[in-house]
Design a protein around this motif. Structure first.
Motif, mmCIF file in Angstrom:
data_model
loop_
_atom_site.group_PDB
_atom_site.id
_atom_site.type_symbol
_atom_site.label_atom_id
_atom_site.label_comp_id
_atom_site.label_asym_id
_atom_site.label_seq_id
_atom_site.Cartn_x
_atom_site.Cartn_y
_atom_site.Cartn_z
ATOM 1 N N PRO A 18 0.819 -1.217 0.000
ATOM 2 C CA PRO A 18 0.000 0.000 0.000
ATOM 3 C C PRO A 18 0.851 1.266 0.000
ATOM 4 O O PRO A 18 2.025 1.240 0.366
ATOM 5 C CB PRO A 18 -0.796 -0.122 1.292
ATOM 6 C CG PRO A 18 -0.010 -1.017 2.161
ATOM 7 C CD PRO A 18 0.745 -1.935 1.262
ATOM 8 N N THR A 22 -1.630 5.708 4.024
ATOM 9 C CA THR A 22 -3.018 5.736 3.555
ATOM 10 C C THR A 22 -3.890 4.678 4.226
ATOM 11 O O THR A 22 -5.075 4.593 3.910
ATOM 12 C CB THR A 22 -3.088 5.535 2.030
ATOM 13 O OG1 THR A 22 -2.533 4.266 1.706
ATOM 14 C CG2 THR A 22 -2.347 6.635 1.297
ATOM 15 N N ARG A 24 -6.346 2.952 6.709
ATOM 16 C CA ARG A 24 -7.415 3.462 7.570
ATOM 17 C C ARG A 24 -8.343 2.317 7.936
ATOM 18 O O ARG A 24 -8.411 1.309 7.232
ATOM 19 C CB ARG A 24 -8.177 4.584 6.886
ATOM 20 C CG ARG A 24 -8.838 4.147 5.597
ATOM 21 C CD ARG A 24 -9.166 5.349 4.720
ATOM 22 N NE ARG A 24 -9.692 4.943 3.440
ATOM 23 C CZ ARG A 24 -8.950 4.587 2.407
ATOM 24 N NH1 ARG A 24 -7.639 4.574 2.494
ATOM 25 N NH2 ARG A 24 -9.498 4.230 1.263
ATOM 26 N N TYR A 43 -8.494 -0.564 5.142
ATOM 27 C CA TYR A 43 -8.317 -0.265 3.726
ATOM 28 C C TYR A 43 -7.075 0.597 3.544
ATOM 29 O O TYR A 43 -6.661 1.301 4.457
ATOM 30 C CB TYR A 43 -9.531 0.487 3.167
ATOM 31 C CG TYR A 43 -10.791 -0.336 3.131
ATOM 32 C CD1 TYR A 43 -11.093 -1.121 2.032
ATOM 33 C CD2 TYR A 43 -11.677 -0.330 4.193
ATOM 34 C CE1 TYR A 43 -12.250 -1.877 1.989
ATOM 35 C CE2 TYR A 43 -12.829 -1.087 4.165
ATOM 36 C CZ TYR A 43 -13.109 -1.856 3.062
ATOM 37 O OH TYR A 43 -14.250 -2.611 3.030
ATOM 38 N N ALA A 44 -6.495 0.555 2.347
ATOM 39 C CA ALA A 44 -5.354 1.405 2.011
ATOM 40 C C ALA A 44 -5.392 1.669 0.511
ATOM 41 O O ALA A 44 -6.027 0.940 -0.245
ATOM 42 C CB ALA A 44 -4.040 0.746 2.409
ATOM 43 N N ASP A 45 -4.694 2.708 0.088
ATOM 44 C CA ASP A 45 -4.662 3.079 -1.324
ATOM 45 C C ASP A 45 -3.538 2.347 -2.053
ATOM 46 O O ASP A 45 -2.477 2.089 -1.499
ATOM 47 C CB ASP A 45 -4.463 4.577 -1.477
ATOM 48 C CG ASP A 45 -5.657 5.373 -0.978
ATOM 49 O OD1 ASP A 45 -6.764 4.806 -0.911
ATOM 50 O OD2 ASP A 45 -5.482 6.560 -0.660
ATOM 51 N N CYS A 46 -3.792 2.044 -3.322
ATOM 52 C CA CYS A 46 -2.803 1.439 -4.205
ATOM 53 C C CYS A 46 -2.413 2.513 -5.223
ATOM 54 O O CYS A 46 -3.237 3.361 -5.582
ATOM 55 C CB CYS A 46 -3.418 0.231 -4.911
ATOM 56 S SG CYS A 46 -2.304 -0.575 -6.087
ATOM 57 N N LYS A 50 -7.020 2.259 -6.841
ATOM 58 C CA LYS A 50 -8.037 1.548 -6.062
ATOM 59 C C LYS A 50 -7.734 1.653 -4.576
ATOM 60 O O LYS A 50 -6.628 1.996 -4.178
ATOM 61 C CB LYS A 50 -8.053 0.061 -6.443
ATOM 62 C CG LYS A 50 -8.732 -0.228 -7.750
ATOM 63 C CD LYS A 50 -10.192 -0.516 -7.506
ATOM 64 C CE LYS A 50 -10.795 -1.124 -8.750
ATOM 65 N NZ LYS A 50 -11.895 -1.953 -8.531
ATOM 66 N N SER A 51 -8.729 1.327 -3.748
ATOM 67 C CA SER A 51 -8.557 1.275 -2.292
ATOM 68 C C SER A 51 -9.032 -0.080 -1.779
ATOM 69 O O SER A 51 -10.078 -0.180 -1.145
ATOM 70 C CB SER A 51 -9.352 2.389 -1.622
ATOM 71 O OG SER A 51 -8.808 3.630 -1.939
ATOM 72 N N LEU A 60 -1.902 -5.595 0.330
ATOM 73 C CA LEU A 60 -3.162 -5.356 -0.366
ATOM 74 C C LEU A 60 -3.755 -6.668 -0.873
ATOM 75 O O LEU A 60 -3.031 -7.562 -1.304
ATOM 76 C CB LEU A 60 -2.943 -4.424 -1.556
ATOM 77 C CG LEU A 60 -2.506 -3.005 -1.227
ATOM 78 C CD1 LEU A 60 -2.192 -2.258 -2.511
ATOM 79 C CD2 LEU A 60 -3.560 -2.278 -0.445
ATOM 80 N N HIS A 63 -6.647 -7.269 -6.537
ATOM 81 C CA HIS A 63 -7.653 -6.357 -7.076
ATOM 82 C C HIS A 63 -7.320 -6.041 -8.527
ATOM 83 O O HIS A 63 -6.189 -6.196 -8.961
ATOM 84 C CB HIS A 63 -7.701 -5.059 -6.254
ATOM 85 C CG HIS A 63 -6.407 -4.305 -6.244
ATOM 86 N ND1 HIS A 63 -5.331 -4.667 -5.467
ATOM 87 C CD2 HIS A 63 -5.994 -3.225 -6.955
ATOM 88 C CE1 HIS A 63 -4.335 -3.838 -5.694
ATOM 89 N NE2 HIS A 63 -4.701 -2.947 -6.606
#
Length: 68
Positions: A18, A22, A24, A43-46, A50-51, A60, A63
């Protein structure tokens, strides 16, 4: 040249790490029973945009990259 990670032959994003800072955790307790599956999920951002949710080890989940 794009900053997005490569796409694997099966269509999934190749990135498992991730973006730092980011991560959360979702607090969906007040939304009711319909959304209880989301409560406490991390969740985290890529870099692809995407999250996805995080696994127990902080990686992650598999996805697909957003189309556009």
């Amino acid at each position: 040249m794009s900053d997005k990670p490569a796409v694997l032959p099966n269509g999934f994003c190749s990135n498992k790490t991730p973006v730092p800072g980011t991560a959360r955790q979702v607090n969906a307790h007040s939304l009711g029973a319909k959304f209880s599956r989301m409560h406490g999920r991390r969740y985290a951002d890529c870099p692809c945009g995407k999250s996805p949710a995080l696994t127990e080890r902080g990686k992650l989940r598999p996805h697909k990259q957003p189309t556009a």
